[in-house]
Design a protein around this motif. Structure first.
Motif, PDB file in Angstrom:
ATOM      1  N   ALA A  94       0.827  -1.215   0.000  1.00 30.60           N
ATOM      2  CA  ALA A  94       0.000   0.000   0.000  1.00 30.60           C
ATOM      3  C   ALA A  94       0.855   1.257   0.000  1.00 30.60           C
ATOM      4  CB  ALA A  94      -0.942  -0.014   1.205  1.00 30.60           C
ATOM      5  N   LYS A  95       1.886   1.270   0.849  1.00 32.30           N
ATOM      6  CA  LYS A  95       2.661   2.485   1.055  1.00 32.30           C
ATOM      7  C   LYS A  95       3.748   2.719   0.007  1.00 32.30           C
ATOM      8  CE  LYS A  95       1.860   2.389   6.042  1.00 32.30           C
ATOM      9  NZ  LYS A  95       2.455   2.200   7.389  1.00 32.30           N
ATOM     10  N   GLU A  96       4.194   1.639  -0.650  1.00 30.44           N
ATOM     11  CA  GLU A  96       5.289   1.784  -1.595  1.00 30.44           C
ATOM     12  C   GLU A  96       4.906   1.521  -3.050  1.00 30.44           C
ATOM     13  OE1 GLU A  96       8.916  -0.122  -0.308  1.00 30.44           O
ATOM     14  OE2 GLU A  96       8.329   0.042   1.806  1.00 30.44           O
ATOM     15  N   GLU A  97       3.773   0.837  -3.261  1.00 27.45           N
ATOM     16  CA  GLU A  97       3.319   0.577  -4.629  1.00 27.45           C
ATOM     17  C   GLU A  97       1.945   1.187  -4.922  1.00 27.45           C
ATOM     18  OE1 GLU A  97       4.940  -0.805  -7.062  1.00 27.45           O
ATOM     19  OE2 GLU A  97       6.581  -1.952  -6.149  1.00 27.45           O
ATOM     20  N   GLY A  98       1.292   1.709  -3.860  1.00 26.12           N
ATOM     21  CA  GLY A  98      -0.055   2.236  -4.040  1.00 26.12           C
ATOM     22  C   GLY A  98      -1.073   1.152  -4.287  1.00 26.12           C
ATOM     23  N   MET A  99      -0.773  -0.062  -3.799  1.00 25.89           N
ATOM     24  CA  MET A  99      -1.662  -1.201  -4.012  1.00 25.89           C
ATOM     25  C   MET A  99      -2.290  -1.585  -2.676  1.00 25.89           C
ATOM     26  SD  MET A  99       0.565  -3.533  -6.660  1.00 25.89           S
ATOM     27  CE  MET A  99       0.881  -2.962  -8.336  1.00 25.89           C
ATOM     28  N   PHE A 100      -3.540  -1.205  -2.495  1.00 26.29           N
ATOM     29  CA  PHE A 100      -4.262  -1.443  -1.249  1.00 26.29           C
ATOM     30  C   PHE A 100      -4.911  -2.815  -1.328  1.00 26.29           C
ATOM     31  CE2 PHE A 100      -8.011  -0.217   1.607  1.00 26.29           C
ATOM     32  CZ  PHE A 100      -7.270  -0.374   2.764  1.00 26.29           C
ATOM     33  N   LEU A 101      -4.187  -3.809  -0.814  1.00 28.09           N
ATOM     34  CA  LEU A 101      -4.555  -5.207  -1.027  1.00 28.09           C
ATOM     35  C   LEU A 101      -4.678  -5.963   0.287  1.00 28.09           C
ATOM     36  CD1 LEU A 101      -2.044  -5.682  -3.955  1.00 28.09           C
ATOM     37  CD2 LEU A 101      -4.535  -5.755  -4.197  1.00 28.09           C
ATOM     38  N   GLY A 102      -5.111  -7.216   0.174  1.00 24.96           N
ATOM     39  CA  GLY A 102      -5.318  -8.048   1.340  1.00 24.96           C
ATOM     40  C   GLY A 102      -4.069  -8.750   1.824  1.00 24.96           C
ATOM     41  N   ASN A 103      -4.239  -9.501   2.920  1.00 17.56           N
ATOM     42  CA  ASN A 103      -3.152 -10.165   3.620  1.00 17.56           C
ATOM     43  C   ASN A 103      -2.406 -11.175   2.747  1.00 17.56           C
ATOM     44  OD1 ASN A 103      -2.997 -12.215   6.635  1.00 17.56           O
ATOM     45  ND2 ASN A 103      -1.493 -10.852   5.756  1.00 17.56           N
ATOM     46  N   SER A 104      -3.112 -11.894   1.908  1.00 15.78           N
ATOM     47  CA  SER A 104      -2.448 -12.902   1.076  1.00 15.78           C
ATOM     48  C   SER A 104      -1.562 -12.259   0.019  1.00 15.78           C
ATOM     49  CB  SER A 104      -3.482 -13.821   0.410  1.00 15.78           C
ATOM     50  OG  SER A 104      -4.344 -13.086  -0.430  1.00 15.78           O
TER      51      SER A 104
END
Length: 453
Positions: free
Chosen positions: A267-277
């Motif tokens: 989320a913080k380095e790629e802008g990808m707000f994703l789940g735990n897996s």
């Protein structure tokens, strides 16, 4: 005009997105198959629809019926969307380790949610596997989906996800990496890609506490490898029929901490707000980097959306409680700087031992400083009380001053963690930290152990 006739027609055709910052050390081109673009925000939409349509075709699912499934949340969401459009009822059975957000989302789309304990054997009547089967047997006009063994699961990915990846990479994909839970995604995609090019490598991401990696490498189902873990959506304590081990070239295991930390990093380095897996998948990919060359095209599949984990991996307090945050801990104040400082629990010299015992029970603590009008004059802990009660069964009515030990050492907030550890190692059950406001905070063995990285 171009439009979908209903929400189910928007499932699939998700994009490939290049990863940049987190894969700086990898020579290969790394592409994410970004499955949160599905309407239910996860890859599970694909197989949920396929399983329902196949059950409709062969009569297992009748009009107006009830769909019943054990799910970690994402399959439930896919089933819920299809149930709404097609007019079915849905009961989702979930393990209590799943995030509250997942449960709330399922209820928001009309599903009934039942929660079962995580730390039980699969054949335990309380497990979510067993409860799902029992509900299907007891509910009239119902269909038990059983995504673990339902062949439509893997077939959905053979028919859609695999061909999409092949077409989007123009046949240049060399490695496919994905977390393994039910096994449908890795087996379906892997089968399709290997049919197009047998040299494509298929890697599964497993978690500690799961049986997949050892079983793949040795053929041994080792029950000693089964234990509770935090990571959601991957790993199993069973061998689902959808896991085709012959298609998988290897597994790598990722710790709970690394999965959680890399979920935040995405989320913080790629802008990808994703789940735990997804955090587990990207960390697993980094662990496999020696397998890749400059000419390779590596596709990693990201299952679901970060909104389902805001109370967990995206909550620093939750991360801190589990020792997942990489914070520098060198002084006394670092052990509690992000916590609300609670009032120190004490007991007075003239109070009875029974009062100390009750206080320890109520506050769930193992030691208490003893005070009088002059300040700290002693201490009580579990071992002290245990010895006292062995010597005298009527110890409850004795004043605390009769059994107390020496007071805990008092240090200031800037005292080094090394010095505090030395004080505790030398026989002190705790150390008191004097704060600027005149109050005190207690540091125990547990506090120090919980910050060990």
């Amino acid at each position: 005009m171009e439009y979908a006739k209903n929400i189910l027609e928007t499932i699939g055709n998700t994009p490939l997105v290049k990863l940049n910052t987190l894969v700086n050390d990898i020579d290969a081109l790394v592409l994410a198959k970004y499955e949160t673009f599905n309407p239910g925000n996860s890859v599970k939409d694909r197989m949920a629809l396929k399983m329902i349509e196949d059950a409709e075709k062969d009569g297992r699912l009748q009009p107006g019926g009830t769909i019943i499934e054990g799910t970690s949340g994402n399959t439930g969401m896919g089933l819920a969307l299809a149930a709404i459009v097609k007019g079915y009822k849905l009961i989702c059975v979930m393990a209590d380790k799943q995030s509250k957000e997942k449960m709330d989302i399922l209820r928001a789309v009309g599903a009934k949610v039942m929660v079962c304990p995580t730390n039980v054997e699969p054949d335990d009547p309380r497990s979510y596997y067993s409860v799902s089967k029992r509900l299907a047997e007891e509910t009239p006009n119902s269909w038990y989906v059983n995504q673990y063994d339902n062949p439509s699961n893997a077939q959905a990915h053979y028919e859609s996800t695999g061909p999409e990846i092949w077409e989007q990479t123009k046949g240049k994909v060399t490695h496919f990496i994905v977390g393994v839970g039910t096994g449908g995604t890795i087996s379906g995609v892997g089968k399709y890609l290997k049919e197009q090019n047998p040299n494509v490598k298929i890697w599964g991401i497993d978690t500690y506490g799961s049986v997949f990696k050892k079983y793949h490498e040795t053929g041994i189902f080792d029950e000693n490898e089964i234990y509770s873990y935090v990571t959601e959506g991957i790993g199993e304590d069973i061998l689902p029929k959808n896991v085709d081990f012959s298609i998988i070239d290897g597994f790598t295991k990722v710790t709970d901490k690394d999965a959680a930390v890399y979920t935040q990093k995405l989320a913080k380095e790629e802008g990808m707000f994703l789940g735990n897996s997804a955090g587990a998948a990207i960390k697993g990919l980094l662990q496999l980097k020696e397998h890749f060359t400059k000419e390779d095209v590596v596709v990693v599949l990201f299952h679901d959306h970060g909104s389902r984990y805001v109370g967990k991996m995206f909550n620093d307090d939750w991360m801190r409680e589990r020792g997942f945050l990489d914070e520098e801990i060198s002084k006394a104040q670092d052990l509690f700087k992000n916590r609300t400082t609670k009032e120190l629990v004490t007991v007075k010299t003239e109070e009875l031992v029974s009062h100390a015992v009750e206080r320890m029970r109520n506050f769930q603590i193992s030691q208490i400083p003893v005070v009088d009008t002059e300040g700290f004059v002693g201490s009580i802990d579990e071992s002290t009380l245990f010895s006292a009660f062995l010597d005298d069964k009527n110890m409850n009515s004795v004043p605390v001053k009769e059994v107390m030990k020496a007071p805990f050492p008092v240090v200031n907030a800037n005292t080094s963690l090394e010095e505090i550890s030395g004080l505790i190692k030398n026989g002190n059950q705790a150390v008191l930290v004097h704060l600027e406001n005149g109050k005190h905070h207690i540091i125990t063995k547990h506090d120090i152990i919980s910050h060990i990285k």
